[in-house]
Design a protein around this motif. Structure first.
Motif, short mmCIF file in Angstrom:
data_model
loop_
_atom_site.label_atom_id
_atom_site.label_comp_id
_atom_site.label_asym_id
_atom_site.label_seq_id
_atom_site.Cartn_x
_atom_site.Cartn_y
_atom_site.Cartn_z
N UNK A 1 -50.94 42.06 -82.70
CA UNK A 1 -50.14 43.40 -82.11
C UNK A 1 -51.11 43.99 -80.88
N UNK A 2 -52.36 43.31 -80.68
CA UNK A 2 -53.22 44.23 -79.66
C UNK A 2 -52.78 43.93 -78.26
N UNK A 3 -51.87 42.97 -78.05
CA UNK A 3 -51.18 42.54 -76.72
C UNK A 3 -50.01 43.50 -76.49
N UNK A 4 -49.46 43.95 -77.37
CA UNK A 4 -48.48 44.65 -77.11
C UNK A 4 -48.85 46.07 -76.08
N UNK A 5 -50.04 46.62 -76.25
CA UNK A 5 -50.33 47.85 -75.32
C UNK A 5 -50.47 47.13 -73.97
N UNK A 6 -51.20 46.15 -73.77
CA UNK A 6 -51.25 45.46 -72.23
C UNK A 6 -49.73 45.04 -71.83
N UNK A 7 -49.08 44.78 -72.69
CA UNK A 7 -47.35 44.25 -72.23
C UNK A 7 -46.68 45.59 -71.69
N UNK A 8 -46.97 46.75 -72.41
CA UNK A 8 -46.39 48.05 -72.04
C UNK A 8 -46.99 48.27 -70.87
N UNK A 9 -48.26 48.18 -70.44
CA UNK A 9 -49.08 48.65 -69.38
C UNK A 9 -48.51 47.66 -67.96
N UNK A 10 -48.27 46.70 -68.30
CA UNK A 10 -47.87 45.56 -67.36
C UNK A 10 -46.48 45.88 -67.04
N UNK A 11 -45.63 46.08 -67.77
CA UNK A 11 -44.24 46.52 -67.63
C UNK A 11 -44.21 47.83 -66.73
N UNK A 12 -44.96 48.84 -67.31
CA UNK A 12 -44.94 50.16 -66.33
C UNK A 12 -45.55 50.01 -65.10
N UNK A 13 -46.34 48.92 -64.60
CA UNK A 13 -46.77 48.77 -63.43
C UNK A 13 -46.01 47.83 -62.55
N UNK A 14 -45.26 47.12 -63.23
CA UNK A 14 -44.10 46.44 -62.47
C UNK A 14 -43.06 46.99 -62.34
N UNK A 15 -42.66 48.38 -62.96
CA UNK A 15 -41.60 49.15 -62.64
C UNK A 15 -41.89 49.97 -61.59
N UNK A 16 -43.06 50.35 -61.56
CA UNK A 16 -43.71 51.30 -60.29
C UNK A 16 -43.76 50.48 -59.11
N UNK A 17 -44.02 49.35 -59.00
CA UNK A 17 -43.89 48.39 -57.99
C UNK A 17 -42.42 48.14 -57.45
N UNK A 18 -41.71 47.77 -58.32
CA UNK A 18 -40.05 47.83 -58.03
C UNK A 18 -39.66 49.00 -57.57
N UNK A 19 -39.99 50.00 -57.90
CA UNK A 19 -39.57 51.35 -57.49
C UNK A 19 -39.96 51.39 -56.11
N UNK A 20 -41.19 51.09 -55.72
CA UNK A 20 -41.53 51.18 -54.18
C UNK A 20 -40.76 50.15 -53.54
N UNK A 21 -40.63 49.00 -53.93
CA UNK A 21 -39.75 47.98 -53.28
C UNK A 21 -38.38 48.49 -53.15
N UNK A 22 -37.72 49.17 -54.02
CA UNK A 22 -36.23 49.57 -53.91
C UNK A 22 -36.34 50.85 -53.06
N UNK A 23 -37.27 51.47 -52.82
CA UNK A 23 -37.27 52.63 -51.86
C UNK A 23 -37.36 52.08 -50.46
N UNK A 24 -38.06 51.00 -50.13
CA UNK A 24 -38.51 50.71 -48.84
C UNK A 24 -37.54 49.55 -48.37
N UNK A 25 -36.83 48.87 -49.39
CA UNK A 25 -36.03 47.58 -48.86
C UNK A 25 -34.59 48.07 -49.06
#
Length: 93
Positions: A1-25
């Motif tokens: 279960x120690x990998x779940x926190x890193x998965x949540x962090x990765x998903x949060x970074x991915x959503x932030x990057x997707x937001x920037x892509x959606x804003x500019x494209x």
């Protein structure tokens, strides 16, 4: 279960990057639940609603640990929410 926190962090970074892509494209426009939106915003809206709730749940239930990954991902989620609110010109403040 120690990998779940890193998965949540990765998903949060991915959503932030997707937001920037959606804003500019530009993407294909679809009709979704009664309103017209670009197709990339659908997973972003779903993640903006679900990820902060999951992070808050994990922070509240894991009081024994330090939870720094959950806190960082929660801050990234709030930052993403602010960018989404700013992009759609929603004045909630």
């Amino acid at each position: 279960m120690t990998k779940k926190n890193k998965i949540y962090l990765f998903l949060s970074v991915l959503v932030l990057l997707l937001t920037f892509v959606a804003i500019f494209q530009n993407f294909e426009t679809v009709h979704f639940i009664g309103f017209e939106t670009e197709i990339i915003w659908i997973p972003i809206w779903i993640a903006v609603v679900i990820l902060p709730l999951l992070n808050l749940y994990k922070i509240a239930t894991n009081t024994d640990d330090y939870n720094k990954y959950y806190w960082i991902s929660l801050v990234l989620n709030v930052l993403t929410i602010l960018f989404v609110l700013r992009y759609f010109k929603m004045n909630l403040f």
